[in-house]
Design an enzyme around this catalytic site. Sequence first.
Site, PDB file in Angstrom:
ATOM      1  N   HIS A  14       0.833  -1.201   0.000  1.00 40.82           N
ATOM      2  CA  HIS A  14       0.000   0.000   0.000  1.00 40.82           C
ATOM      3  C   HIS A  14       0.872   1.256   0.000  1.00 40.82           C
ATOM      4  O   HIS A  14       1.587   1.518   0.976  1.00 40.82           O
ATOM      5  CB  HIS A  14      -0.878  -0.053   1.260  1.00 40.82           C
ATOM      6  CG  HIS A  14      -1.824   1.065   1.423  1.00 40.82           C
ATOM      7  ND1 HIS A  14      -1.737   1.966   2.467  1.00 40.82           N
ATOM      8  CD2 HIS A  14      -2.919   1.423   0.705  1.00 40.82           C
ATOM      9  CE1 HIS A  14      -2.739   2.822   2.390  1.00 40.82           C
ATOM     10  NE2 HIS A  14      -3.475   2.524   1.328  1.00 40.82           N
ATOM     11  N   GLU A  22       1.262  -0.554  -5.031  1.00 40.64           N
ATOM     12  CA  GLU A  22       0.184   0.378  -5.345  1.00 40.64           C
ATOM     13  C   GLU A  22       0.706   1.765  -5.705  1.00 40.64           C
ATOM     14  O   GLU A  22       1.673   2.241  -5.110  1.00 40.64           O
ATOM     15  CB  GLU A  22      -0.755   0.539  -4.139  1.00 40.64           C
ATOM     16  CG  GLU A  22      -1.922   1.447  -4.461  1.00 40.64           C
ATOM     17  CD  GLU A  22      -2.659   2.008  -3.251  1.00 40.64           C
ATOM     18  OE1 GLU A  22      -2.043   2.193  -2.187  1.00 40.64           O
ATOM     19  OE2 GLU A  22      -3.859   2.276  -3.388  1.00 40.64           O
ATOM     20  N   ASP A  61      -1.223   5.514  -5.993  1.00 35.30           N
ATOM     21  CA  ASP A  61      -2.384   6.409  -6.054  1.00 35.30           C
ATOM     22  C   ASP A  61      -2.042   7.486  -7.074  1.00 35.30           C
ATOM     23  O   ASP A  61      -0.950   8.071  -7.024  1.00 35.30           O
ATOM     24  CB  ASP A  61      -2.637   7.060  -4.690  1.00 35.30           C
ATOM     25  CG  ASP A  61      -3.104   6.058  -3.638  1.00 35.30           C
ATOM     26  OD1 ASP A  61      -4.074   5.325  -3.905  1.00 35.30           O
ATOM     27  OD2 ASP A  61      -2.490   6.026  -2.558  1.00 35.30           O
ATOM     28  N   HIS A 115      -1.125  10.125  -2.795  1.00 34.92           N
ATOM     29  CA  HIS A 115      -2.434   9.718  -2.288  1.00 34.92           C
ATOM     30  C   HIS A 115      -3.426  10.868  -2.260  1.00 34.92           C
ATOM     31  O   HIS A 115      -4.570  10.741  -2.671  1.00 34.92           O
ATOM     32  CB  HIS A 115      -2.291   9.141  -0.873  1.00 34.92           C
ATOM     33  CG  HIS A 115      -3.599   8.813  -0.247  1.00 34.92           C
ATOM     34  ND1 HIS A 115      -4.325   9.731   0.500  1.00 34.92           N
ATOM     35  CD2 HIS A 115      -4.358   7.688  -0.290  1.00 34.92           C
ATOM     36  CE1 HIS A 115      -5.445   9.170   0.902  1.00 34.92           C
ATOM     37  NE2 HIS A 115      -5.503   7.935   0.444  1.00 34.92           N
ATOM     38  N   GLU A 117      -4.422   3.343  -8.396  1.00 29.84           N
ATOM     39  CA  GLU A 117      -5.778   3.793  -8.050  1.00 29.84           C
ATOM     40  C   GLU A 117      -6.050   5.114  -8.742  1.00 29.84           C
ATOM     41  O   GLU A 117      -5.270   6.066  -8.629  1.00 29.84           O
ATOM     42  CB  GLU A 117      -5.939   3.968  -6.532  1.00 29.84           C
ATOM     43  CG  GLU A 117      -7.357   4.436  -6.199  1.00 29.84           C
ATOM     44  CD  GLU A 117      -7.611   4.704  -4.726  1.00 29.84           C
ATOM     45  OE1 GLU A 117      -6.791   4.303  -3.873  1.00 29.84           O
ATOM     46  OE2 GLU A 117      -8.637   5.345  -4.433  1.00 29.84           O
TER      47      GLU A 117
END
Length: 320
Positions: free
Chosen positions: A41, A68, A70, A83, A158
């Site tokens: 993450h 990941e 973002d 993020h 994401e």
Amino acid sequence: MTCSALLRSLVAAAILAAGLPVIAAAQAPAPASRDRILIAHRGASAYAPEHTRAAYELAIAQGADYVEQDLAVTKDGVLVCIHDVSLERTTNVEELFPDRFKTDTEGRRRWYVADFTLAEIKRLDAGSWFDPKFAGETLLTWDEAVDIVWGRAGMYPELKDAAFYRERGVDIVAVFAAALERRGLPWTTPAQGRAPLAVQSFDEQAVRDAARLLPRVPRTFLFGDRAGVQKWLSNAGTVKTLATFATDLGPNKRILEERPEIVAWAHEAGLTVTAWTVSSLAEKTAYPGLTEEMQHLLYDLGADALFTDNPNKFPRQRQP
Ligand code: G3P
Ligand code: CA
């Protein structure tokens, strides 16, 4: 459908994506068992500043299946890995650009990524806020993240704040699809035989748009609030409908604890389940440690994958 069959279909989906080279991926072996999937993450973000080279490198070193990203969009239309929709939490933007904020509806000063060019953003220090020893780490572009991660682990971007960008006339899904096409990624498959890329979003429209623009890329529809649970996770029928545009269901771990029946509904609908986020930075839980918490989510509740800030704590097998 079994998880290994699902994983095979994810690989097949990736092969067909975007008209990219298919031969190498087509020959990749499918996993023999239902291996649970470790997604780092924001990188190994418990140990290094999130979304920096250091965090991504450490995630890979700690054995992450996926890392990941973002994603946000700069003023000049470049995808960067961060993020938040704004820069002040994880960079020294206030110091370098003290007057470039906007005040949001709650009266907070925000330095939005969308108001800065990539050249400006690249001047920011994205490491010192976490620990002075990371001074000089910069925010990464999506392309730089690809350079670091691709071929060493899967990538799990994401599409963040899609509604915010839509209001500004920016379609983050289209920007992402164009970035993939421009890059012409070598569509080879990592050693695990899984899809090398999956996308995720909390935004229903973004997941639907990804289904349209990137139909072969696995897609996680994320859930964190009660409204989303009521609309989509209240019964097997709504979950089945969700499977018409998503391939994976991504509930907050609390949702999974409260509504464990959604795992069976998802699997019946051909969806995998990915829980988020197990972290040493989060509130304490009732479990003795992070490994025990992950074990519960994966092997008791039946999640197929999870996001964690602590990749080194991931239980590859059920432990006694
Ligand atoms: O994307 C899964 C999880 O990361 C969602 O929460 O806020 O950390 O992006 P957030
Ligand atoms: Ca995320």
